[in-house]
Write an enzyme that holds these catalytic residues in place. Structure first.
Site, PDB file in Angstrom:
ATOM      1  N   CYS A 285      86.640  17.895  49.726  1.00 42.23           N
ATOM      2  CA  CYS A 285      86.708  19.340  49.561  1.00 42.23           C
ATOM      3  C   CYS A 285      88.027  19.784  48.936  1.00 42.23           C
ATOM      4  O   CYS A 285      89.030  19.077  49.002  1.00 42.23           O
ATOM      5  CB  CYS A 285      86.567  20.096  50.875  1.00 42.23           C
TER       6      CYS A 285
ATOM      7  N   ARG B 178      86.946  17.419  43.724  1.00 46.59           N
ATOM      8  CA  ARG B 178      87.057  17.028  45.130  1.00 46.59           C
ATOM      9  C   ARG B 178      85.725  17.185  45.879  1.00 46.59           C
ATOM     10  O   ARG B 178      85.642  16.881  47.060  1.00 46.59           O
ATOM     11  CB  ARG B 178      88.134  17.874  45.822  1.00 46.59           C
TER      12      ARG B 178
ATOM     13  N   TRP C 165      82.543  18.960  49.792  1.00 46.81           N
ATOM     14  CA  TRP C 165      81.845  17.669  49.796  1.00 46.81           C
ATOM     15  C   TRP C 165      81.444  17.460  51.239  1.00 46.81           C
ATOM     16  O   TRP C 165      82.302  17.323  52.112  1.00 46.81           O
ATOM     17  CB  TRP C 165      82.785  16.563  49.309  1.00 46.81           C
TER      18      TRP C 165
ATOM     19  N   ASN D  45      89.806  21.607  54.444  1.00 43.93           N
ATOM     20  CA  ASN D  45      89.580  20.300  53.835  1.00 43.93           C
ATOM     21  C   ASN D  45      90.043  19.256  54.847  1.00 43.93           C
ATOM     22  O   ASN D  45      91.205  19.282  55.253  1.00 43.93           O
ATOM     23  CB  ASN D  45      90.388  20.190  52.533  1.00 43.93           C
ATOM     24  N   GLY D  46      89.143  18.375  55.255  1.00 45.19           N
ATOM     25  CA  GLY D  46      89.522  17.352  56.224  1.00 45.19           C
ATOM     26  C   GLY D  46      88.404  17.148  57.227  1.00 45.19           C
ATOM     27  O   GLY D  46      87.275  17.622  57.028  1.00 45.19           O
TER      28      GLY D  46
ATOM     29  N   GLU E  72      82.918  -4.336  38.611  1.00 51.95           N
ATOM     30  CA  GLU E  72      83.176  -2.988  38.111  1.00 51.95           C
ATOM     31  C   GLU E  72      81.976  -2.470  37.301  1.00 51.95           C
ATOM     32  O   GLU E  72      81.590  -1.314  37.422  1.00 51.95           O
ATOM     33  CB  GLU E  72      84.477  -2.993  37.277  1.00 51.95           C
TER      34      GLU E  72
ATOM     35  N   LYS F 267      79.678   0.898  38.244  1.00 53.56           N
ATOM     36  CA  LYS F 267      79.427   2.028  37.333  1.00 53.56           C
ATOM     37  C   LYS F 267      77.937   2.363  37.286  1.00 53.56           C
ATOM     38  O   LYS F 267      77.548   3.521  37.334  1.00 53.56           O
ATOM     39  CB  LYS F 267      79.900   1.714  35.899  1.00 53.56           C
TER      40      LYS F 267
ATOM     41  N   GLU G 263      76.759   3.911  40.528  1.00 53.41           N
ATOM     42  CA  GLU G 263      77.366   5.211  40.782  1.00 53.41           C
ATOM     43  C   GLU G 263      76.721   6.341  39.987  1.00 53.41           C
ATOM     44  O   GLU G 263      76.507   7.418  40.519  1.00 53.41           O
ATOM     45  CB  GLU G 263      78.859   5.092  40.412  1.00 53.41           C
TER      46      GLU G 263
ATOM     47  N   HIS H 258      73.870 -20.002  45.957  1.00 57.30           N
ATOM     48  CA  HIS H 258      74.039 -20.002  47.417  1.00 57.30           C
ATOM     49  C   HIS H 258      73.220 -18.891  48.077  1.00 57.30           C
ATOM     50  O   HIS H 258      73.523 -18.476  49.189  1.00 57.30           O
ATOM     51  CB  HIS H 258      75.525 -19.876  47.772  1.00 57.30           C
TER      52      HIS H 258
ATOM     53  N   LYS I  34      85.372  13.046  43.247  1.00 57.13           N
ATOM     54  CA  LYS I  34      86.395  12.297  42.506  1.00 57.13           C
ATOM     55  C   LYS I  34      87.493  11.766  43.431  1.00 57.13           C
ATOM     56  O   LYS I  34      87.928  10.632  43.279  1.00 57.13           O
ATOM     57  CB  LYS I  34      86.987  13.219  41.433  1.00 57.13           C
TER      58      LYS I  34
HETATM   59  O1  M6R Z   1      91.654   7.877  43.409  1.00 52.09           O
HETATM   60  P1  M6R Z   1      91.426   6.445  43.754  1.00 52.09           P
HETATM   61  O2  M6R Z   1      91.679   5.527  42.598  1.00 52.09           O
HETATM   62  O3  M6R Z   1      92.134   5.993  44.994  1.00 52.09           O
HETATM   63  O4  M6R Z   1      89.858   6.347  44.068  1.00 52.09           O
HETATM   64  C1  M6R Z   1      89.308   5.171  44.567  1.00 52.09           C
HETATM   65  C2  M6R Z   1      87.802   5.196  44.458  1.00 52.09           C
HETATM   66  O5  M6R Z   1      87.273   6.228  45.216  1.00 52.09           O
HETATM   67  C3  M6R Z   1      87.335   5.347  43.011  1.00 52.09           C
HETATM   68  O6  M6R Z   1      87.880   4.362  42.195  1.00 52.09           O
HETATM   69  C4  M6R Z   1      85.805   5.271  42.925  1.00 52.09           C
HETATM   70  O7  M6R Z   1      85.368   4.003  43.298  1.00 52.09           O
HETATM   71  C5  M6R Z   1      85.351   5.642  41.516  1.00 52.09           C
HETATM   72  N1  M6R Z   1      84.584   6.841  41.562  1.00 52.09           N
HETATM   73  C6  M6R Z   1      84.529   4.601  40.854  1.00 52.09           C
HETATM   74  O8  M6R Z   1      84.184   4.958  39.553  1.00 52.09           O
END
Ligand code: M6R
Length: 578
Positions: free
Chosen positions: A2, A27, A73, A99-100, A454, A458, A461, A477, A573
């Site tokens: 948030c 956020r 969020w 926020n929290g 990675e 992506k 996500e 395995h 984010k």
């Molecule tokens: O702001 P940060 O780099 O600490 O964020 C870590 C993860 O939340 C962030 O990398 C997340 O995995 C991404 N959305 C992936 O694309």
């Protein structure tokens, strides 16, 4: 997670808060809302979904001297207007944005004699404040002592032309000019309006008035705070020529890397490498994509500095029963520098008396403020939730860090790399073929294994595809049992020394009917069903080169399914809650 934003003054407080919320949308964007205080009456406007939905409900000419706002969020309670902030106390006296997470909200709820309309912990918090007696600041101080968890809050009382703010473990900053005061989760909100701001520390409180702000400690004692000059910060407004930020950010990678190279090798990073060289080992800690950067960072340091390295996922590290070593350098990597788990780990390391270094992309972030050493990345603002340019900048930063720490002089090859590295157009015709597969695995070894992790993150996500990244040698395995002719295996192979090993793993896949998309800069002795030829660079640069087509694949896949790649469902984010 948030974001909160609050403003008091004689200007365009409503519009400024809405604009602020837009800047904080990274956020969270499940719902949003504002509370307005006028004529001793509090009114709220709320909406589900992105801020643009809230904006549609607000008259463009609406004026009000005191406004608090929130972008959510969801943590406690489903996404709905009832659960959207601000929340009002049952007696109608107070409105609050938060926020929290209040961890003991269920217990507090049983102690309060109120009927709640939402499922949120915030509504409990604001009613706890209302249940106290005395001045508003005093009530907030009392309530803050009883809540367990994290908060950044902005509170208004219906009879006072003031905004009360408080912070514990969630970020909050306050700015003041002659005509207005603002509070926000992130200082980018103040850009263009203020020259200075104040970053609140944990358990600090502030009372904001029109053109005035006073700070207090947790006992209500007035304190002085030093302002931070906002002009230092690279706040340029993001404009979008492409339809999506993710597309723009993928394209920006070569420029970002060039900037980073210049910053590290022409301006020289402000780091005491002599002190750092004394460390006997390094332990990298991060979450998500940043964790993947750490996996590569550890490989670079081991290769160039010959120092032992370990890597942890922050949410695991913080609860591990482990020993700490003062001879170890703990490196925390985070784009935002606000990730709750990463910050908690850095705090833990500091409490043990060990040294903390951070690699962050946002100046003045919480992680930076608690670090002994800062090695910044220069990706520029990243807005899309899926990290692209921040990742490649982290990988490049960790490579440069390893080289600078080792004393190995590779400046010329780094320079040539950033000069020649470019983002090639994605073969969109490949997408049609790939979209046919509902089962996708990514495989690789060593640095290519990290790219596999990675790349699959992506695709999960932003295209919501159930796929995994796996070490190529691990297939037999267990996972090999899943391979059939409906399966696509995306194999990354960029290391000559491991080429034959990869070939064996790929042939095992083909023998089970699996189809292969090969990403490689090498000549292989088999014919894959699909192939993406990668430009050929020295091995240590290949993780940056090979991730780009996978970022593009996820982007176009997401679009093909009709999703918004910038704002994937259920995510935000900056992950500022545990
Ligand atoms: O702001 P940060 O780099 O600490 O964020 C870590 C993860 O939340 C962030 O990398 C997340 O995995 C991404 N959305 C992936 O694309």
């Amino acid at each position: 997670m948030c974001g909160i934003c609050a403003s008091i003054g004689k200007e365009n407080e409503v519009q400024d808060v809405v604009l602020g919320l837009k800047k904080l949308e990274y956020r969270g964007y499940d719902s949003s809302g504002i509370a307005l205080l006028g004529d001793e009456k509090i009114s709220c406007v709320k909406s589900v979904g992105q801020i643009k939905n809230l904006e549609k409900k607000i008259d463009k000419n609406l004026c009000c001297p005191v406004v608090i706002g929130h972008t959510r969020w969801a943590t406690h309670g489903v996404v709905s207007e009832e659960n959207a902030h601000p929340h009002i106390s049952q007696d109608g006296q107070f409105a609050m944005v938060h926020n929290g997470i209040i961890e003991n909200f269920e217990k507090l709820k049983t102690q309060l004699d109120v009927c709640l309309y939402s499922q949120t912990d915030t509504e409990v918090f604001v009613n706890l404040i209302a249940s106290k007696t005395g001045e508003t600041l005093f009530r907030l101080l009392q309530a803050a002592k009883e809540v367990v968890g994290s908060f950044a809050v902005a509170l208004i009382h219906k009879n006072e032309n003031k905004i009360f703010v408080a912070k514990r473990q969630s970020p909050l900053a306050v700015a003041v000019s002659k005509t207005k005061s603002m509070a926000a989760s992130d200082i980018s909100v103040f850009a263009g309006k203020f020259d200075f701001c104040y970053i609140l520390d944990d358990n600090q409180f502030a009372v904001m008035e029109d053109g005035k702000v006073d700070f207090f400690d947790e006992n209500g004692k007035k304190i002085q705070k030093n302002p931070v000059f906002i002009g230092d910060f690279d706040f340029f407004e993001e404009t979008l020529q492409e339809k999506y930020f993710m597309q723009k950010e993928i394209k920006e990678q070569p420029v970002a890397l060039r900037k980073e190279f210049f910053k590290y090798f022409s301006e020289c990073p402000n780091l005491d490498f002599e002190a750092l060289k004394k460390c006997k080992s390094l332990h990298f800690v991060a979450c998500g994509t940043a964790y993947h950067s750490c996996l590569l960072g550890a490989q670079f340091v081991q290769q160039f500095c010959k120092k032992p390295c370990s890597v942890s996922i922050a949410s695991e590290f913080r609860y591990a029963r482990q020993t700490f070593s003062k001879k170890c350098l703990y490196v925390f990597v985070s784009q935002s520098g606000e990730t709750a788990d990463t910050i908690a780990c850095a705090k833990l390391v500091k409490e043990k008396g060990c040294k903390v270094m951070c690699v962050t992309n946002v100046p003045y972030c919480t992680l930076e403020q608690m670090s002994d050493f800062v090695f910044p990345t220069f990706a520029g603002k990243e807005i899309a939730v899926a990290s692209t340019k921040a990742y490649t900048c982290q990988v490049f930063a960790l490579l440069c860090f390893a080289l600078l720490l080792s004393g190995v002089d590779k400046k010329e090859s780094l320079k040539n790399f950033v000069k020649e590295f470019e983002v090639l157009p994605f073969q969109e015709k490949l997408l049609k073929e790939i979209c046919k597969f509902k089962k996708v695995f990514f495989i690789g070894r060593q640095q290519d294994y990290v790219t596999a992790l990675e790349g699959s993150l992506k695709l999960k996500e932003i295209a919501y595809l159930n796929c995994i990244g796996i070490a190529a040698g691990e297939l037999k395995h267990g996972t090999l049992a899943l391979i059939d002719n409906q399966t696509l295996v995306i194999a990354i192979s960029t290391q000559e020394r491991l080429k034959e090993k990869m070939e064996s793993n790929i042939l095992e896949v083909k023998a089970r009917g699996g189809k292969v998309l090969l990403l490689s800069n090498l000549q292989h002795n088999f014919t894959p069903e699909f192939r993406i030829d990668l430009p050929d660079f020295e091995e240590c640069f290949m993780p940056i080169v090979s991730i780009v087509p996978l970022q593009q694949l996820a982007f176009f896949y997401s679009l093909a399914l009709g999703f918004n790649p910038d704002k994937p469902r259920n995510l935000a984010k900056a992950v500022t809650v545990e």
